[in-house]
Design an enzyme around this catalytic site. Structure first.
Site, short mmCIF file in Angstrom:
data_model
loop_
_atom_site.label_atom_id
_atom_site.label_comp_id
_atom_site.label_asym_id
_atom_site.label_seq_id
_atom_site.Cartn_x
_atom_site.Cartn_y
_atom_site.Cartn_z
NE ARG A 172 6.05 -23.39 -56.79
CZ ARG A 172 6.41 -23.49 -58.21
NH1 ARG A 172 6.06 -24.43 -59.02
NH2 ARG A 172 7.40 -22.54 -57.80
NE ARG B 226 12.11 -28.94 -60.97
CZ ARG B 226 11.69 -27.46 -61.20
NH1 ARG B 226 12.65 -26.84 -60.84
NH2 ARG B 226 10.29 -27.77 -61.17
CG ASP C 262 6.87 -19.47 -64.02
OD1 ASP C 262 7.18 -18.97 -62.97
OD2 ASP C 262 6.21 -20.65 -64.18
CB CYS D 97 9.21 -23.93 -53.38
SG CYS D 97 9.33 -23.95 -54.89
CE LYS E 295 8.99 -27.07 -65.87
NZ LYS E 295 7.80 -26.51 -64.33
CG ASN E 296 4.93 -25.28 -65.95
OD1 ASN E 296 5.31 -26.04 -65.70
ND2 ASN E 296 5.44 -23.75 -65.86
#
Length: 428
Positions: free
Chosen positions: A125, A402, A310, A120, A22-23
């Protein structure tokens, strides 16, 4: 609102295939703004953030097709006309990566209007590093009613040193520099595989880039870029999550279609903890050695190639089942321990002081009703539920959707007792 119901106790046995990152996919989709030609991306994960990015690009006038059926995991993007170069608040507020359109919009159209991202759950961020770099490249940036507006006739190449390592900042300015006039040198860059993935796509589109994956990147601007077809790298965080799933359940699990070279710090910590890993070229087998006891290991999150922030929550779940005391230090985000109280509800022995959590294992976990607070915290609670006694209910799993593609289906395929209650994401 969807929930997961998980009954613990089953070792995971079999093979799980890893989806695209995803990133990586999100900045690569934003890179399509840089050309009027079609950009085709393969190995795109089917997760909510990708759908949000599609809506964002379409709101600006792009034609975006997300593949289904035989064309599953592929998207085609054509930004022939960007009629409305605005990243609207209604979309930006749901996904922080939306700020990645700032650089390419400005480079391509000379104007960009992007809603300022708010706070967030896991910490701030700030976008100030993006803005400072674009101003060095000649952009004029103003603020108006929650939006920042950047304008330029054409960005100018320059020498930029990031005040701190920033993944999205590196990606955003890298994209902007491809169409800038002259040479841009970026220092103190993020070295994550996702940055390297984006650079490879940009090079395929005709950009001139050297040094991606190192702390210094040089970009020679060109007048235009063209279309390309590119395959996104596998998701190293999803792979790491499932490695821990195999380890924490004492299973025999093959994590397939991954890139072990991107997982060095995770592999190292798992091996220190006594987990047996057989590393192949594109897969890793994780297995329990006769039910061997996990050993406590300290972790400290760092920028790549260090231990990823993460993966901190997931590793903490593993630490609850390790013999001894583990010290977990979070150096990237200031508020990334929100999963701790939920793990404590399940019987974990964890104390927090500032950016450090002390986990005392080996603690039997019990089923409970728990709340998911963010994407990676959700994964940690699933891991804990897989070894808890009884049936746990995880609320707000939309966070999971997500960034993890059908996690419950993948886990169920290797023996986990997990089901979803509510409307299944992606159901047509």
């Amino acid at each position: 609102m969807d929930k997961f119901v998980v009954r613990g106790g089953n070792p995971l046995l079999g093979t799980i295939k890893i989806s695209g990152a995803k990133n990586s996919a999100l900045p690569c989709m934003a890179a399509a703004i840089l050309t009027a030609d079609e950009v085709i991306l393969e190995n795109i994960p089917q997760v909510r953030d990708i759908e949000t990015e599609r809506k964002l690009l379409e709101s600006m006038g792009a034609e975006v097709e997300l593949g289904y059926g035989r064309a599953q995991h592929r998207t085609s993007i054509k930004c022939a006309i960007l009629s409305d170069p605005v990243a609207k608040y209604e979309i930006v507020k749901t996904m922080r990566a939306s700020s990645l359109v700032l650089g390419p919009l400005l480079a391509r159209t000379g104007i960009a209007r992007v809603a300022m991202p708010g706070g967030c759950a896991i910490g701030g961020r700030p976008i100030d590093l993006h803005i400072k770099a674009l101003e060095q490249m000649g952009a004029v940036v103003t603020y108006d009613h929650g939006y920042l507006e950047a304008k330029t006739d054409r960005l100018k190449g320059t020498h930029i040193v990031f005040d701190k390592i920033t993944v999205t900042g590196t990606e955003d300015i890298l994209m902007a520099a491809t169409l800038a006039e002259g040479e841009t040198i970026l220092e103190n860059c993020a070295r994550e595989p996702e940055v390297t993935d984006l650079a490879a796509l940009l090079i395929a589109m005709g950009a001139k880039i050297e040094g991606a994956g190192t702390s210094t990147i040089k970009v020679q601007g060109v007048s235009s870029l063209h279309g390309a077809r590119y395959r996104i790298n596998p998701d190293r965080i999803e792979a790491g999550t499932f490695l821990i799933a195999g380890a924490i359940t004492g299973g025999d699990l093959i994590v397939d279609c991954c890139d072990p070279s991107h997982l060095g710090s995770i592999i190292g910590k798992l091996e220190q903890a006594g987990v047996r890993l057989d590393v192949g070229t594109d897969n890793i087998r994780v297995r329990s050695e006769g039910g061997g006891t996990l050993k406590a290991v300290d972790i400290s999150t760092e920028e790549y190639p260090g231990f990823p922030t993460d993966m901190q929550a997931q590793y903490m779940a593993l630490a609850t089942q390790a013999e001894g005391m583990s010290i977990v230090t979070e150096n990237i985000f200031e508020n990334r321990f929100m999963h701790v109280n939920e793990l404590i509800r399940m019987g974990a022995n964890i104390t927090v002081s500032g950016r450090t959590a002390t986990v005392r294992g080996r603690t039997p976990l019990q089923s409970a009703a728990v709340m998911c607070s963010d994407l990676r915290a959700s994964a940690a609670l699933v891991l804990a539920a897989l070894v808890a006694d009884g049936e746990s209910i995880l609320d707000r799993v939309y966070h999971m959707d997500r960034g993890y593609e059908r996690m419950e289906e993948k886990l169920r395929g290797v023996g986990a007792q997990i089901r979803r209650m509510g409307d299944v994401f992606g159901k047509k």
